[in-house]
Design an enzyme around this catalytic site. Structure first.
Site, short mmCIF file in Angstrom:
data_model
loop_
_atom_site.label_atom_id
_atom_site.label_comp_id
_atom_site.label_asym_id
_atom_site.label_seq_id
_atom_site.Cartn_x
_atom_site.Cartn_y
_atom_site.Cartn_z
N ALA A 55 -5.32 -5.82 10.86
CA ALA A 55 -3.93 -5.91 11.34
C ALA A 55 -3.72 -5.04 12.57
N LEU A 101 0.84 -1.21 0.00
CA LEU A 101 0.00 0.00 0.00
C LEU A 101 0.88 1.26 0.00
N THR A 102 1.84 1.33 0.91
CA THR A 102 2.66 2.54 1.09
C THR A 102 3.54 2.80 -0.13
N CYS A 121 -8.49 -3.85 5.60
CA CYS A 121 -7.42 -4.81 5.97
C CYS A 121 -6.61 -4.25 7.13
N GLU A 161 1.14 0.82 10.19
CA GLU A 161 -0.30 0.61 10.43
C GLU A 161 -0.96 1.88 10.93
P1 TGC Z 1 -11.68 7.90 4.15
O1 TGC Z 1 -12.28 8.87 3.16
O2 TGC Z 1 -11.72 8.22 5.59
O3 TGC Z 1 -12.33 6.47 3.91
C1 TGC Z 1 -12.39 5.86 2.62
C2 TGC Z 1 -13.32 4.66 2.73
O4 TGC Z 1 -12.75 3.68 3.59
C3 TGC Z 1 -13.57 3.46 4.75
N1 TGC Z 1 -12.65 3.33 5.89
C4 TGC Z 1 -12.42 2.20 6.53
N2 TGC Z 1 -12.94 0.98 6.40
C5 TGC Z 1 -12.49 0.03 7.24
N3 TGC Z 1 -11.53 0.25 8.16
C6 TGC Z 1 -10.98 1.46 8.31
N4 TGC Z 1 -10.02 1.66 9.22
C7 TGC Z 1 -11.43 2.52 7.49
N5 TGC Z 1 -11.10 3.82 7.37
C8 TGC Z 1 -11.87 4.30 6.39
C9 TGC Z 1 -14.45 4.68 4.84
O5 TGC Z 1 -15.66 4.41 5.48
C10 TGC Z 1 -14.66 5.00 3.36
O6 TGC Z 1 -15.60 4.10 2.82
P2 TGC Z 1 -16.60 4.58 1.66
O7 TGC Z 1 -17.43 3.36 1.40
O8 TGC Z 1 -17.35 5.74 2.23
O9 TGC Z 1 -15.73 4.98 0.51
O10 TGC Z 1 -10.21 7.61 3.69
P3 TGC Z 1 -8.97 8.50 3.56
O11 TGC Z 1 -8.28 8.08 2.33
O12 TGC Z 1 -9.31 9.95 3.74
O13 TGC Z 1 -8.15 7.96 4.82
C11 TGC Z 1 -7.84 8.69 5.89
C12 TGC Z 1 -6.74 8.02 6.78
C13 TGC Z 1 -5.64 9.03 7.01
C14 TGC Z 1 -7.41 7.69 8.11
C15 TGC Z 1 -6.16 6.74 6.15
O14 TGC Z 1 -5.57 7.03 4.94
C16 TGC Z 1 -5.14 6.06 7.05
O15 TGC Z 1 -5.50 5.25 7.91
N6 TGC Z 1 -3.81 6.34 6.86
C17 TGC Z 1 -2.74 5.62 7.51
C18 TGC Z 1 -2.05 4.74 6.50
C19 TGC Z 1 -1.64 3.41 7.06
O16 TGC Z 1 -2.05 3.01 8.14
N7 TGC Z 1 -0.86 2.67 6.32
C20 TGC Z 1 -0.49 1.35 6.72
C21 TGC Z 1 0.18 0.62 5.59
S1 TGC Z 1 0.25 -1.13 5.83
C22 TGC Z 1 1.37 -1.33 7.06
O17 TGC Z 1 1.86 -0.45 7.67
C23 TGC Z 1 1.67 -2.75 7.36
S2 TGC Z 1 2.81 -3.00 8.60
C24 TGC Z 1 2.39 -4.60 8.93
C25 TGC Z 1 3.28 -5.36 9.76
O18 TGC Z 1 4.45 -5.61 9.40
O19 TGC Z 1 2.80 -5.82 10.82
P1 FAD Z 2 4.75 10.05 6.63
O1 FAD Z 2 3.33 9.79 6.28
O2 FAD Z 2 5.57 10.83 5.69
O3 FAD Z 2 4.78 10.77 8.05
C1 FAD Z 2 5.91 11.50 8.53
C2 FAD Z 2 5.48 12.21 9.82
O4 FAD Z 2 4.43 13.15 9.55
C3 FAD Z 2 4.92 11.24 10.87
O5 FAD Z 2 5.32 11.65 12.14
C4 FAD Z 2 3.40 11.41 10.71
O6 FAD Z 2 2.70 11.12 11.91
C5 FAD Z 2 3.32 12.89 10.36
N1 FAD Z 2 2.10 13.21 9.61
C6 FAD Z 2 1.73 12.75 8.39
N2 FAD Z 2 0.52 13.25 8.03
C7 FAD Z 2 0.12 14.02 9.07
C8 FAD Z 2 -1.05 14.79 9.33
N3 FAD Z 2 -2.08 14.84 8.46
N4 FAD Z 2 -1.12 15.48 10.49
C9 FAD Z 2 -0.12 15.40 11.40
N5 FAD Z 2 1.01 14.71 11.22
C10 FAD Z 2 1.13 14.00 10.07
N6 FAD Z 2 3.41 -0.34 4.47
C11 FAD Z 2 2.74 -1.23 3.68
O7 FAD Z 2 1.96 -0.85 2.82
N7 FAD Z 2 2.94 -2.57 3.85
C12 FAD Z 2 3.79 -3.08 4.76
O8 FAD Z 2 3.92 -4.31 4.88
C13 FAD Z 2 4.53 -2.16 5.60
N8 FAD Z 2 5.47 -2.62 6.48
C14 FAD Z 2 6.28 -1.72 7.11
C15 FAD Z 2 7.38 -2.18 7.85
C16 FAD Z 2 8.25 -1.26 8.46
C17 FAD Z 2 9.46 -1.76 9.18
C18 FAD Z 2 7.97 0.14 8.38
C19 FAD Z 2 8.87 1.15 9.05
C20 FAD Z 2 6.89 0.59 7.65
C21 FAD Z 2 6.05 -0.32 7.00
N9 FAD Z 2 5.01 0.13 6.17
C22 FAD Z 2 4.30 -0.77 5.41
C23 FAD Z 2 4.82 1.56 5.93
C24 FAD Z 2 4.11 2.30 7.05
O9 FAD Z 2 2.74 2.00 7.06
C25 FAD Z 2 4.38 3.81 6.85
O10 FAD Z 2 5.72 4.04 7.22
C26 FAD Z 2 3.45 4.66 7.68
O11 FAD Z 2 2.12 4.58 7.21
C27 FAD Z 2 3.88 6.15 7.69
O12 FAD Z 2 4.15 6.61 6.41
P2 FAD Z 2 5.54 7.36 6.11
O13 FAD Z 2 6.64 6.53 6.63
O14 FAD Z 2 5.55 7.71 4.67
O15 FAD Z 2 5.49 8.69 6.98
#
Ligand code: TGC
Ligand code: FAD
Length: 387
Positions: free
Chosen positions: A245, A130-131, A241, A366
């Protein structure tokens, strides 16, 4: 392990069995070498199939031979794995919650039959892309694109920070479908032995070292239409998803903090200064009492969240609050534990500093702590503050 409020009394026999099986697995097969793996920056790959044999991947799902255990049992499993190392929990989280869950929820019959049994057994490894380099906290801005080409799609783009990408057999890549005027986000199952896909390892991590992280470079990769998840369009796909997680992390963080607490308590009893154990000093007792309290609060939150998930009433915002709280707790408490261990605390002979370093990743992935603050803030006020 610490259980100050006797939550054990509420567990079913099956939940206790799953927790104890995971604990035994960790003690026998992982614990002895985990510090070496962490220092070497390797994951114990021989454990991937062993974890599959023990039903550690998505055991809370049903069908396709999956055991459909309770959400609390699943949480306890994550707790035990992360008590060992966040990298071990990450392996199970990504495989189960980020790859098997979306195939199970949104995949075709053929996709489910092809992938779920192999992923469950650990015979295949999956990753979740995703990222992107410019789109971490804001994945909806993603640049990765899919263009129709014959009876399939061509994918272009770069995903980064992807857990397990360099060892994955299949990558679930989220991309914008440019052939559709609405450019919806869709999920593509990309086998990593296809042409024009590269999964380079990211080196130099000082956190989550016992986990393989990489990039996914998609340079015109063709996949057939049959590889698109048919039953989901839009950001709700990947975000749903993440909810799965993040739920596992809520529990995992408690496990890491409990391991730190047990290590610190034992050390405080064993280490003698000024003629007796340091555990007799009020300053050390204050640290231990605060650790036990914070861990217990986080644990109770995890158990209540498990109840809500089990009955289908859990909201993503509640998961955000719990992920935010429990990971911050583990990050803070691992540091206090390290402190109690004095100089020995900075070595790999003891777990707290390893957990402390891992927690920097868990605090960030996450959804960063800040992002979860904004999700909860939005929920409470009705006003989004992301932009
Ligand atoms: P937004 O407009 O708020 O929502 C879009 C649509 O998605 C629905 N939705 C959700 N559904 C289920 N679970 C959730 N947590 C949901 N959040 C939103 C929402 O209802 C809407 O549905 P619809 O039908 O109305 O279209 O979406 P946005 O794009 O403005 O998102 C806002 C934000 C900032 C909260 C979201 O982008 C976010 O959570 N950002 C953080 C990114 C993140 O967590 N990345 C993780 C990457 S994966 C990873 O890190 C794996 S590490 C794994 C490991 O090694 O353990
Ligand atoms: P950025 O989004 O650039 O954020 C930088 C800083 O700005 C942070 O402090 C953040 O909190 C802050 N910030 C950003 N936006 C705002 C806002 N609106 N308001 C206030 N502060 C804000 N991703 C996957 O898709 N799949 C994976 O399997 C996965 N595994 C990972 C494993 C590791 C070891 C790591 C380090 C990351 C992994 N990720 C994965 C990515 C992870 O989900 C991202 O690192 C995370 O979502 C943050 O994105 P970024 O690193 O680009 O930071």
């Amino acid at each position: 392990m610490l259980d100050y409020f006797d939550v054990d009394r509420n567990l079913s026999q099956e939940e206790r069995l799953i927790r104890d099986t995971a604990r035994e697995f960790v003690q026998d097969s992982v614990q002895p070498d985990i510090a070496d793996h962490w220092q070497d920056g390797t994951f114990p790959r021989e454990l991937i199939t062993e974890m599959g044999e023990l039903d550690f991947y998505a055991p809370n799902l049903d069908g396709y031979g999956l055991p459909n255990v309770s959400e609390t049992a699943y949480g306890l499993l994550m707790q035990e794995l992360e008590a060992c190392d966040s990298g071990v929990r990450s392996m199970a989280s990504v495989q189960g919650a980020l790859v098997m869950y979306p195939i199970h929820a949104y995949g075709s019959k053929e996709q489910k039959e092809t992938w779920l049994p192999r992923l469950a057994a650990g015979e295949a490894v999956g990753c979740f892309g995703l990222t992107e380099p410019e789109h971490g906290s804001n994945p909806s801005g993603m640049a990765t694109s899919a263009e129709r080409d014959g009876d399939g799609y061509v994918l272009d783009g770069t995903k980064t920070w992807i857990t397990n990408a360099p060892i994955a057999d299949v990558a679930l890549v989220w991309a914008r479908d440019r052939s559709d005027p609405d450019t919806p986000v869709r999920g593509f199952l990309v086998e990593t032995d296809r042409d024009e896909i590269a999964t380079e390892k990211i080196d130099g991590k000082l956190s989550l070292r016992a986990s393989i992280t990489g990039e996914i470079q998609l340079d015109g990769v063709w996949v057939p239409e049959a590889n698109v998840l048919p039953d989901i369009e839009g950001m709700g796909g990947p975000l749903s998803c993440l909810t799965q997680a993040r739920y596992g992390i809520v529990w995992g963080a408690v496990g890491a903090a409990k391991d730190c607490f047990e290590t610190a308590l034992q050390y405080a009893g064993d280490c003698e200064q000024f003629g007796g154990p340091i555990a007799r000093f009020q300053l050390q007792q204050d640290k231990l009492a605060e650790m036990a309290t914070q861990i217990t609060l986080a644990e109770l939150m995890a158990h209540q969240l498990g109840e809500l998930k089990e009955t289908g009433e859990m909201r993503p915002e509640q998961v955000s609050m719990a992920k935010r709280n429990n990971v911050r707790m583990a990050r803070d408490q691992s540091r206090i534990a390290r402190e109690i261990l004095g100089g020995n605390g900075i070595t790999a002979d003891y777990s707290p500093m390893r957990h402390m370093a891992n927690m920097e990743t868990v605090y960030t992935y996450e959804g960063t702590h800040d992002i979860h603050t904004l999700i909860v803030g939005h929920d409470l006020t009705g006003i989004p503050a992301f932009q």
